[in-house]
Design an enzyme around this catalytic site. Structure first.
Site, PDB file in Angstrom:
ATOM      1  CG  ASP C 103      33.542  36.913  16.206  1.00  0.00           C
ATOM      2  OD1 ASP C 103      33.658  37.855  17.015  1.00  0.00           O
ATOM      3  OD2 ASP C 103      34.488  36.431  15.576  1.00  0.00           O
ATOM      4  CB  THR C 126      32.098  44.165  14.156  1.00  0.00           C
ATOM      5  OG1 THR C 126      33.496  44.500  14.234  1.00  0.00           O
ATOM      6  CG2 THR C 126      31.940  43.066  13.144  1.00  0.00           C
ATOM      7  CG  ASP C 128      37.420  45.157  13.824  1.00  0.00           C
ATOM      8  OD1 ASP C 128      38.057  46.180  13.509  1.00  0.00           O
ATOM      9  OD2 ASP C 128      37.320  44.747  14.985  1.00  0.00           O
ATOM     10  CG  ASP C 130      36.476  40.655  12.519  1.00  0.00           C
ATOM     11  OD1 ASP C 130      35.276  40.907  12.707  1.00  0.00           O
ATOM     12  OD2 ASP C 130      37.317  40.661  13.428  1.00  0.00           O
TER      13      ASP C 130
END
Lengths: 320, 320, 320, 320
Positions: C103, C126, C128, C130
């Site tokens: 992001d 990514t 993650d 997220d």
């Protein structure tokens, strides 16, 4: 609900153990006893079953195969066989059954439920991923990774010797393994039962790749799409390329379940217990739109699961 | 010595890349230029060769196969072929050659050295580990691990379905892969060309294991020991056990080299350069008594490498 | 549309290479040229870019990391930096840009589009997982499998020595890796930033497990949830159990992409090209309800992606 | 000889299970009963032991850790502790003991033998491979492969971000893991306790590599060679390169044993039984000159195992 049973049936697939673990622990968490039935419907008929406790399913989440063993039972197809199984249902006080297996196993489950009314929940477990209604069946992700790893190794040799390799994977009626593994491995051509193919087109692509400097090619063949040795000899004849065949066969079933497999196996097993607790009497757990849901188990018998032709086209574009 | 060349010949094996890297960087370290010859003796004849620098061999230590490609050359068996190759020796100013391959490749090397006097050092590279004189050939450890991984997967299915699996591995004349992988994987029986076997004995062992509660059996067969499908059908007939065959085939050659492979490949490659620098004109690098040493390359042609029958007996005792 | 560009930005993740390959080949298939920009926005500013062809992306589908390299650029946060980048857009005739990253990278993309109008499509990459709006970000499946493999190894030692291990994984603000890997690995406790925890409860669970005969415990900690060494010393103090910490750190980013990663990376990369061809000017590719779709890239900035608390509860139930 | 015992002691290492399996089955084959002692010398003192049969060691050859558990026992260092252990020797009718462990475990074994005369055979098991006299200790090959796999993953990220990574591996007094894994992984620098190093030299090499276009560097540090974080900050300061630290720690012990590990573990375990049967009363099994042999167990205490400095030099030459 005080006591349920669980069995695995049909071809084993990696991820069945996480599902058995989830069924067992989720049920015990809700105060329900769990009976583990051995050897699928065979053990169901012969009363080969025993209580599972928290520790029975310890240290199995990372193991391939099924700790409950599996088998294909001819006897369960007969009314006598099913009657014997029902005697065990009464003898052991089983109030619900979870069947982890493929559509053949679900057919038996539907018949048994119709005859004796026992609540039954199916959990889709087959590396072929061809069960209608659910986007995912337990064992598929592990099988795909096994095929991709194998192709990685084969590609080393294919490149070193500038060869064409035909790699045959499972899939008698469906090309899910071939297509997904083929896209993931960058296979130059993918032959599946759902899509007619032309040897001439394949050879044309091979020769164009060769002209552009491609040193090798991998052709992935679902076992139901064609005879691999026949494909190889036709390619050899038409292109002159050194072409070898490798059949992955039973290598594709086992192996430690991938992380995804363990997550989905766990979620599906737990969902099956939830459905029994909610009073469902004949459902299949499945994945739809990225969620674990309850499906009509009848659906799985009626039609053929369609393959994603967009993915097929993409695989072709990307492996140019 | 100002310029040497290196080629890989015969079947590819994992660990050839670390050896090429070691040859290149060790030579450059000593101020010697290195020519990489492509496609083995084929490229030697056709002059397909170019200078390698430090960066040419970067990022290859972890890759299976051979970055120089390999081939079997019929032409190099002819005086004309070898003469053409020697013209390239003169044209490119090659003062020494390192041949990474098996005993077929070394035969060609000996002949070429005899005819043209070019100093040649052989580095043993074959997954079969059957080169006489050296305890180890590059590719063996990686191949063994691949076979053991495959058996791990197969065992999951064998156990789940209580089946017997025949796993066929490479080894036309020798059982090194079958024996070592069989000991490592705990295979119930190991069939190798060096040792006659009796189907009755195998079946007897299978049935005794079954009585003691063994749920499955793995029988490892070197391709030269017997026809796997024939073994399977005899076992099925005599024991009634569900018996399947899987042929690992070309899966065994490729794959990222193991740590051991990379270490030995590196040491052998570096040793070959050292031997050329020391004025050796016809040697084979090898492993003896745990050390990397120089061996008489003629030895590799004269006899057959004996298999360790103590290890065979141990495998039998441990897999009871 | 005749020429587009692609870059990777932020922390690398496995699966970026399959996405780059898909962008390149899908675009070329449609007659569009592709510029590969190196080092993310840094290379965009400095004009480090060159044309990619079919062969540029050969043999990368199986590699971790990103062949285009990645970096975090301070300069791109300044109007001057972005202006320089736009000069390269004009110089190289770039008509659309695909940004593979997280992001932070998308924030820069939105700003650049707003200022200069260049059509930009984001592809979520990514480990993650997220990024708001998409159920999946490239790199997550591979990271999860790496964590699960690590826990498998650690469990061997934990069991042998009857120890408690604290395993710290990535996730500063979110517990996606910890939760998913924890469920897959059967971790006894999972600490995530989204859910307050009590050391007393954890110790209570550890001691109850110990009483039931559990020989070891694995506690998975997202880096943002707590200080792992602090958790360890508190557990040691309260329970007396031998407790060790291991921080997986950068081990989680790289590694060959899993099959799933390659499939999703390929599909997302191809989708990004499709969106540019369809005239979209600012979108993010994402996964929703099991499908690859176009999402509003603004969404990814506004809120925090919620974690699945049902999965958290299930992990707790199953690891009893 | 009618009954012997086996235990594992000190840090666990992968390959201990194949050794336990070999001890058990080889002994049973010769009509000798085998007692498995749990938790090393702790269980020896506390009488935690039971008979092993053929099935007790089934399905363990592929597992990391030790099925007999391990521990470090302070009490066994006291005469009282050892006296208690001897009472168990008499109570259980143990006529010989096999101790799988490191040199600390062997010290206890020598003392116990001296005091009570029980025949004891040591089997070297430690991932550090630092036991004097033997070229190989069980667990080393698996540990090396784990480290190399980890470096493979880290290298993806190092390359993508053009970073330097410090990877710290086990080895308090010795650099065997660091050196062997470093050679296998092509680490740019290797820091071991046996060899003084200069940060300036390391930085010089890093910067020269950078000039030649190297995109990343891996520096492998044995834990006893230096403080990794200190090395990192010095490098960062002197070169300006982005430098990260990762400590592999307990990740290195576990994991499924490699094929080589299983073979050597099996051979060493069987050899230990053979030595007891031959009437040996205090020996260590070891590998010398590529063979499994009997060694004087006293040797392991007297001196320090020298590291192969030729290998160190080779690693430096090849990673230029």
């Amino acid at each position: 609900m005080q006591r349920i049973a669980v069995l695995t049936s049909g071809g084993d697939s990696s991820g069945m153990n996480p599902a058995i673990r989830a069924v067992t622990r989720k049920a015990i968490y809700h105060g329900i006893e769990v009976i583990g039935i051995k050897r699928g419907y065979t053990g169901f008929i012969e009363g080969e079953m025993s209580l599972l406790n928290l520790g029975s399913v310890a240290d199995i989440i990372q193991r391939g195969g099924t700790m409950l063993f599996s088998a294909r039972s001819e006897e369960f197809r007969t009314p006598e066989g099913r009657k014997k199984a029902f005697e065990n249902v009464e003898r052991f006080g089983i109030q619900g059954l979870i069947v982890i297996g493929g559509d053949g196993s679900f057919r038996g489950a539907r018949q048994f439920h119709k005859e004796f009314g026992l609540p039954i929940i199916g959990v889709p477990g087959t590396i072929d991923n061809d069960i209608v209604g659910t986007d995912y069946s337990i064992g598929f992700d592990t099988a795909i990774n096994t095929v991709v790893d194998a192709i990685n190794k084969i590609r080393d040799t294919a490149t070193s010797h500038e060869r064409t390799f035909i790699v045959e994977v499972m899939g008698r009626d469906t090309g899910f393994i071939a297509l997904t593994a083929g896209l993931a491995a960058g296979a130059e051509s993918i032959l599946i039962p759902e899509k007619p193919f032309s040897i001439n087109d394949i050879c044309h692509k091979l020769m164009q790749g060769h002209k552009r400097g491609k040193l090798h090619s991998i052709i992935l063949v679902a076992e139901g799409a064609s005879d691999s040795f026949d494909v190889a000899s036709q390619i050899k004849e038409k292109t002159g390329f050194d072409t070898k065949v490798i059949i992955l066969g039973h290598l594709q079933r086992g192996g430690a379940p991938t992380a995804y497999e363990r997550v989905i196996g766990s979620c599906m097993g737990a969902k099956a217990v939830e459905l029994l607790r909610n009073g469902e009497v004949l459902k299949m757990v499945g994945m739809q739109a990225g969620k674990i849901v309850a499906l009509d188990i009848e659906d799985s018998a009626l039609k053929k699961k369609p393959i994603d032709m967009d993915m097929y086209d993409l695989a072709n574009i990307l492996s140019i």
